[in-house]
Design an enzyme around this catalytic site. Structure first.
Site, PDB file in Angstrom:
ATOM      1  N   ARG A  62       4.959 -31.372  -3.110  1.00  0.00           N
ATOM      2  CA  ARG A  62       5.427 -31.298  -4.506  1.00  0.00           C
ATOM      3  C   ARG A  62       5.494 -32.679  -5.146  1.00  0.00           C
ATOM      4  NH1 ARG A  62       9.818 -26.616  -4.811  1.00  0.00           N
ATOM      5  NH2 ARG A  62       8.621 -24.948  -3.843  1.00  0.00           N
ATOM      6  N   CYS A  68      20.116 -27.732  -4.064  1.00  0.00           N
ATOM      7  CA  CYS A  68      19.224 -28.417  -5.014  1.00  0.00           C
ATOM      8  C   CYS A  68      19.788 -29.730  -5.555  1.00  0.00           C
ATOM      9  CB  CYS A  68      18.876 -27.483  -6.164  1.00  0.00           C
ATOM     10  SG  CYS A  68      17.972 -26.027  -5.610  1.00  0.00           S
TER      11      CYS A  68
HETATM   12 FE1  SRM Z   1      15.728 -26.292  -5.732  1.00  0.00          FE
HETATM   13  C1  SRM Z   1      14.980 -23.041  -5.244  1.00  0.00           C
HETATM   14  C2  SRM Z   1      16.202 -25.783  -8.992  1.00  0.00           C
HETATM   15  C3  SRM Z   1      15.743 -29.629  -6.223  1.00  0.00           C
HETATM   16  C4  SRM Z   1      16.230 -26.760  -2.379  1.00  0.00           C
HETATM   17  N1  SRM Z   1      15.537 -24.698  -6.918  1.00  0.00           N
HETATM   18  C5  SRM Z   1      15.170 -23.435  -6.527  1.00  0.00           C
HETATM   19  C6  SRM Z   1      14.947 -22.532  -7.749  1.00  0.00           C
HETATM   20  C7  SRM Z   1      13.513 -22.624  -8.132  1.00  0.00           C
HETATM   21  C8  SRM Z   1      15.441 -21.073  -7.592  1.00  0.00           C
HETATM   22  C9  SRM Z   1      14.467 -20.037  -7.105  1.00  0.00           C
HETATM   23  O1  SRM Z   1      13.802 -20.226  -6.077  1.00  0.00           O
HETATM   24  O2  SRM Z   1      14.400 -18.996  -7.764  1.00  0.00           O
HETATM   25  C10 SRM Z   1      15.870 -23.261  -8.765  1.00  0.00           C
HETATM   26  C11 SRM Z   1      15.525 -23.067 -10.238  1.00  0.00           C
HETATM   27  C12 SRM Z   1      16.762 -23.132 -11.090  1.00  0.00           C
HETATM   28  C13 SRM Z   1      16.492 -23.180 -12.532  1.00  0.00           C
HETATM   29  O3  SRM Z   1      16.870 -22.218 -13.235  1.00  0.00           O
HETATM   30  O4  SRM Z   1      15.941 -24.157 -13.011  1.00  0.00           O
HETATM   31  C14 SRM Z   1      15.856 -24.673  -8.233  1.00  0.00           C
HETATM   32  N2  SRM Z   1      15.815 -27.468  -7.330  1.00  0.00           N
HETATM   33  C15 SRM Z   1      16.117 -27.077  -8.594  1.00  0.00           C
HETATM   34  C16 SRM Z   1      16.375 -28.257  -9.511  1.00  0.00           C
HETATM   35  C17 SRM Z   1      15.931 -28.041 -10.936  1.00  0.00           C
HETATM   36  C18 SRM Z   1      17.869 -28.612  -9.433  1.00  0.00           C
HETATM   37  C19 SRM Z   1      18.375 -29.553 -10.496  1.00  0.00           C
HETATM   38  O5  SRM Z   1      19.397 -29.213 -11.053  1.00  0.00           O
HETATM   39  O6  SRM Z   1      17.795 -30.605 -10.734  1.00  0.00           O
HETATM   40  C20 SRM Z   1      15.609 -29.339  -8.730  1.00  0.00           C
HETATM   41  C21 SRM Z   1      14.168 -29.429  -9.123  1.00  0.00           C
HETATM   42  C22 SRM Z   1      13.464 -30.481  -8.365  1.00  0.00           C
HETATM   43  C23 SRM Z   1      12.051 -30.744  -8.798  1.00  0.00           C
HETATM   44  O7  SRM Z   1      11.873 -31.317  -9.871  1.00  0.00           O
HETATM   45  O8  SRM Z   1      11.150 -30.432  -8.028  1.00  0.00           O
HETATM   46  C24 SRM Z   1      15.708 -28.801  -7.315  1.00  0.00           C
HETATM   47  N3  SRM Z   1      15.853 -27.915  -4.514  1.00  0.00           N
HETATM   48  C25 SRM Z   1      15.964 -29.203  -4.936  1.00  0.00           C
HETATM   49  C26 SRM Z   1      16.392 -30.032  -3.849  1.00  0.00           C
HETATM   50  C27 SRM Z   1      16.696 -31.512  -3.939  1.00  0.00           C
HETATM   51  C28 SRM Z   1      15.548 -32.383  -3.548  1.00  0.00           C
HETATM   52  O9  SRM Z   1      14.472 -31.901  -3.237  1.00  0.00           O
HETATM   53  O10 SRM Z   1      15.762 -33.584  -3.545  1.00  0.00           O
HETATM   54  C29 SRM Z   1      16.549 -29.220  -2.748  1.00  0.00           C
HETATM   55  C30 SRM Z   1      17.088 -29.647  -1.361  1.00  0.00           C
HETATM   56  C31 SRM Z   1      16.092 -30.377  -0.552  1.00  0.00           C
HETATM   57  C32 SRM Z   1      15.239 -29.431   0.232  1.00  0.00           C
HETATM   58  O11 SRM Z   1      14.240 -28.975  -0.294  1.00  0.00           O
HETATM   59  O12 SRM Z   1      15.606 -29.122   1.371  1.00  0.00           O
HETATM   60  C33 SRM Z   1      16.200 -27.885  -3.179  1.00  0.00           C
HETATM   61  N4  SRM Z   1      15.569 -25.116  -4.092  1.00  0.00           N
HETATM   62  C34 SRM Z   1      15.885 -25.486  -2.809  1.00  0.00           C
HETATM   63  C35 SRM Z   1      15.800 -24.341  -1.955  1.00  0.00           C
HETATM   64  C36 SRM Z   1      16.079 -24.314  -0.426  1.00  0.00           C
HETATM   65  C37 SRM Z   1      14.888 -24.690   0.358  1.00  0.00           C
HETATM   66  C38 SRM Z   1      15.089 -24.508   1.841  1.00  0.00           C
HETATM   67  O13 SRM Z   1      14.424 -25.184   2.620  1.00  0.00           O
HETATM   68  O14 SRM Z   1      15.876 -23.676   2.254  1.00  0.00           O
HETATM   69  C39 SRM Z   1      15.436 -23.246  -2.781  1.00  0.00           C
HETATM   70  C40 SRM Z   1      15.218 -21.789  -2.358  1.00  0.00           C
HETATM   71  C41 SRM Z   1      13.940 -21.570  -1.633  1.00  0.00           C
HETATM   72  O15 SRM Z   1      13.050 -22.404  -1.592  1.00  0.00           O
HETATM   73  O16 SRM Z   1      13.830 -20.482  -1.074  1.00  0.00           O
HETATM   74  C42 SRM Z   1      15.311 -23.775  -4.115  1.00  0.00           C
HETATM   75 FE1  SF4 Z   2      19.223 -24.318  -6.408  1.00  0.00          FE
HETATM   76 FE2  SF4 Z   2      21.528 -24.191  -7.635  1.00  0.00          FE
HETATM   77 FE3  SF4 Z   2      19.797 -22.210  -7.910  1.00  0.00          FE
HETATM   78 FE4  SF4 Z   2      21.012 -22.538  -5.592  1.00  0.00          FE
HETATM   79  S1  SF4 Z   2      22.008 -22.050  -7.540  1.00  0.00           S
HETATM   80  S2  SF4 Z   2      18.791 -22.239  -5.887  1.00  0.00           S
HETATM   81  S3  SF4 Z   2      21.235 -24.718  -5.461  1.00  0.00           S
HETATM   82  S4  SF4 Z   2      19.539 -24.269  -8.639  1.00  0.00           S
END
Ligand code: SRM
Ligand code: SF4
Length: 589
Positions: A155, A492
């Site tokens: 990504r 996240c």
């Molecule tokens: Fe995330 C899924 C938002 C950084 C771990 N993340 C999601 C989703 C797409 C929900 C979904 O799958 O339906 C969220 C969308 C919410 C929305 O309405 O916008 C979402 N993640 C975000 C953001 C926008 C949070 C924020 O407030 O900034 C970040 C966007 C990053 C980007 O620009 O790419 C975001 N997500 C992260 C991070 C932090 C990082 O990468 O530094 C993590 C933890 C690190 C990691 O990946 O382990 C993270 N997001 C997840 C996970 C858990 C992944 C896992 O291995 O279990 C999910 C769920 C999944 O993938 O199944 C997820």
């Molecule tokens: Fe990521 Fe927050 Fe949505 Fe959980 S509730 S998947 S931590 S944006």
């Protein structure tokens, strides 16, 4: 790099019971599925379930406005579907012209706001199906795309965002950009579907031609890469699958990079087989070899990662099952160069430096505080969208998004500085916030995130106000304490790397984590389960009082709570779930 035997192994594996998404990717004709047909169907705002998985590889999620769910169900209406669109911006660097395009998309095609993410990029929320193509085409007009911003691929690649030490930071940015470009999926599906590009006849080409790095089933799961420049760990390197740490010589010149693997945050409540993990350092590589190592780590995960269970498919679990030594050897073999021993480095913190900093070339940089990354015009309040648009109209440098959801107006020329300062003041933009607020982050959660169990972005600011009152009363108002909140355990906003972490368990309830290192090197521990706001404040008050009275000079809150025995010091991997809860209390009983 010969991955042919591994490729054969993978094909054999395909006969075993794989996760559903593996079959989907295989049958998708390189990420096309029926997306084109689904987009053209104007009877519904939805797309098929399979296409919802595939569209992630194109940088989009189908969501629905959760605040409206009950009402729409009552009225027998389809859910209020829309897309969240995430832009790919390596290193988080955009030109003023790109900012203006983003601002326009936010206002015309999305919900009137822009959302800076924890990974240095923009998200648009509320883009209805009929607007999605126009939004992507507008991004394309300023040379931006959303390819691989989500999905089982490498990504957006982050790099240290402060342009202060420009030489090394420029090298970090270039590495981030090169990795992002090199590891981009090569399929023509994006151009074909979103930009009305020419359809490729297909059929005769093999996976080796179309996707030479990924093959036809891409990766087992998402894959995240970052580049850090010590002493700042603003990219939170230990939270990512792959990382590069700049190593400088005594002359201040870049000697090469330490390579890290196996970090990640996501877990599931109640499932101890899932856990957050901090990355391990594999070794050192020379600047010219960095791209080879990045590809080697990615293909190792492509071939070794668990394709049968998506909850066990991130690099961190492959590192746990195969071991760090096996990874070091395999990656070196694939890169064609063995790792050199890791070189010393140290990090001091994960935060941003706010306000103006001076560059080496007479230009200066202004880091603005954007609460939880949400840029909007508040009726009767700060006009952030307008203010940043007006800055973009006159700015002759660039904008840099940070991994802490803030923005740097970077490389401001001396002639523009006063004008920019005036626009900042006129529109209620600011670099000022209390120490605890400027170190706080919340994920998006409700109303758009389909996985949210509790509020986060909409709630954290008011909780921080309550913390401010209590800390000020104890003379701790200037204390830098990192607080992060997420609406579910996916992590996240990287809550397990916060000194105080809140992880949603249900409406108004959170698990409370304590003790992660201020510089991002150590995870936290679960302190209390399922607490309400009142319970959390009550539980933390004696710890704050003790901290005010008994901290050692320069000691961070997280180190203090471990030293005083409130929580156990963490260990990595599955041990994250061991020795949780109030240790001091347990010891006294
Ligand atoms: Fe995330 C899924 C938002 C950084 C771990 N993340 C999601 C989703 C797409 C929900 C979904 O799958 O339906 C969220 C969308 C919410 C929305 O309405 O916008 C979402 N993640 C975000 C953001 C926008 C949070 C924020 O407030 O900034 C970040 C966007 C990053 C980007 O620009 O790419 C975001 N997500 C992260 C991070 C932090 C990082 O990468 O530094 C993590 C933890 C690190 C990691 O990946 O382990 C993270 N997001 C997840 C996970 C858990 C992944 C896992 O291995 O279990 C999910 C769920 C999944 O993938 O199944 C997820
Ligand atoms: Fe990521 Fe927050 Fe949505 Fe959980 S509730 S998947 S931590 S944006």
């Amino acid at each position: 790099m010969d991955g042919s035997s591994d490729q054969a192994g993978r094909r054999r594996e395909m006969t075993e019971k794989l996760a559903r998404n593996e079959y989907l990717k295989e049958a998708s004709r390189y990420l096309r599925g029926t997306l084109a047909e689904g987009l053209a169907n104007d009877v519904t705002g939805e797309i098929s379930e399979d296409d919802q998985q595939l569209v992630k590889f194109h940088g989009m999620y189908l969501q629905d406005e959760r605040d409206l769910r009950a009402e729409r169900t009552r009225k027998k209406l389809e859910k209020a579907f829309s897309f969240m669109i995430r832009v790919r911006i390596p290193g988080g660097v955009t030109t003023p012209q790109q900012w203006l395009a983003m601002d326009e998309i936010g206002r015309i095609y999305a919900n009137g706001t822009l959302r800076l993410t924890t990974r240095e990029t923009f998200q648009f929320h509320g883009v209805i199906k009929s607007n999605a193509k126009a939004a992507i085409q507008r991004l394309d007009s300023v040379l931006l795309d959303t390819i691989a911003a989500c999905g089982d691929v490498n990504r957006n690649v982050l790099s240290a965002s402060n342009p202060h030490q420009s030489g090394t930071h420029q090298a970090a940015y270039e590495l981030a950009k090169n990795i992002s470009d090199h590891l981009l999926p090569r399929t023509g599906a994006y151009r074909e579907i979103w930009l009305d590009g020419e359809k490729i006849a297909g059929g005769e080409e093999t996976a080796e031609v179309i996707e030479p790095i990924y093959g036809h089933t891409y990766l087992p799961r998402k894959f995240k890469t970052v580049v850090a420049v010590p002493p700042q760990n603003d990219v939170d390197i230990y939270a990512h699958d792959l990382g590069f740490i700049a190593i400088l010589g005594e002359d201040g010149q870049l000697q090469g990079w330490n390579v890290t693997v196996g970090g990640g945050m996501g877990m599931t409540h109640g499932n101890t087989e899932t856990f957050p993990r901090t990355a391990n350092v594999l070794g050192f590589c020379k600047p010219d070899d960095a791209l080879k190592f990045a590809e080697a780590v990615l293909t190792t995960q492509r071939d070794w990662g668990d394709r049968t269970n998506r909850a066990h498919a991130r690099v961190k679990y492959t590192v746990e099952t195969r071991g760090v030594d096996a990874w070091r050897e395999e990656v070196g073999k694939r890169a064609g160069v063995p790792f050199e021993p890791a070189r010393p480095f140290s990090f001091t913190g994960t935060g941003d430096r706010f306000g103006w900093t001076e560059g080496e070339d007479g230009r200066s940089h202004l880091t603005l505080f954007i609460q939880n990354g949400r840029i909007k015009d508040v009726p009767g309040g700060a006009q952030m969208m307008t203010g940043l648009r007006r800055i973009a109209e006159i700015h002759d440098g660039e904008f840099r998004m940070t991994s802490n959801q803030n923005v740097i107006v970077a490389n401001v020329s001396p002639e523009k500085r006063a004008q920019i300062e005036q626009l900042v003041a006129e529109h209620g933009l600011t670099s000022e916030a209390s120490a605890i607020r400027r170190n706080a982050m919340a994920c998006v959660a409700l109303p758009t995130c389909g996985l949210a169990l509790a509020e986060s972005e909409r709630y954290l600011p008011s909780l921080i106000t309550l913390f401010e009152e209590r800390l000020n009363a104890l003379g701790l108002g200037e204390e830098e304490i990192i607080v992060r909140m997420t609406g579910c355990p996916n992590g996240c906003a990287r809550p397990y790397l916060a000194e105080i972490g809140f992880v949603g368990t249900g409406p108004g309830r959170y698990n409370l984590y304590l003790g992660a290192a201020f510089n991002g090197e150590r995870l936290s521990k679960l302190y209390l389960k399922d607490v309400t706001e009142e319970e959390a404040l009550e539980a933390l008050q004696p710890l704050f009082e003790d901290f005010a009275a008994n901290r050692q000079s320069g000691e961070h809150f997280s180190d203090f709570v471990i030293r005083q025995g409130y929580v156990a010091a963490t260990t990595n991997g599955p041990d994250f779930h061991v020795n949780t809860g109030p240790q001091r209390l347990a010891a006294a009983q």
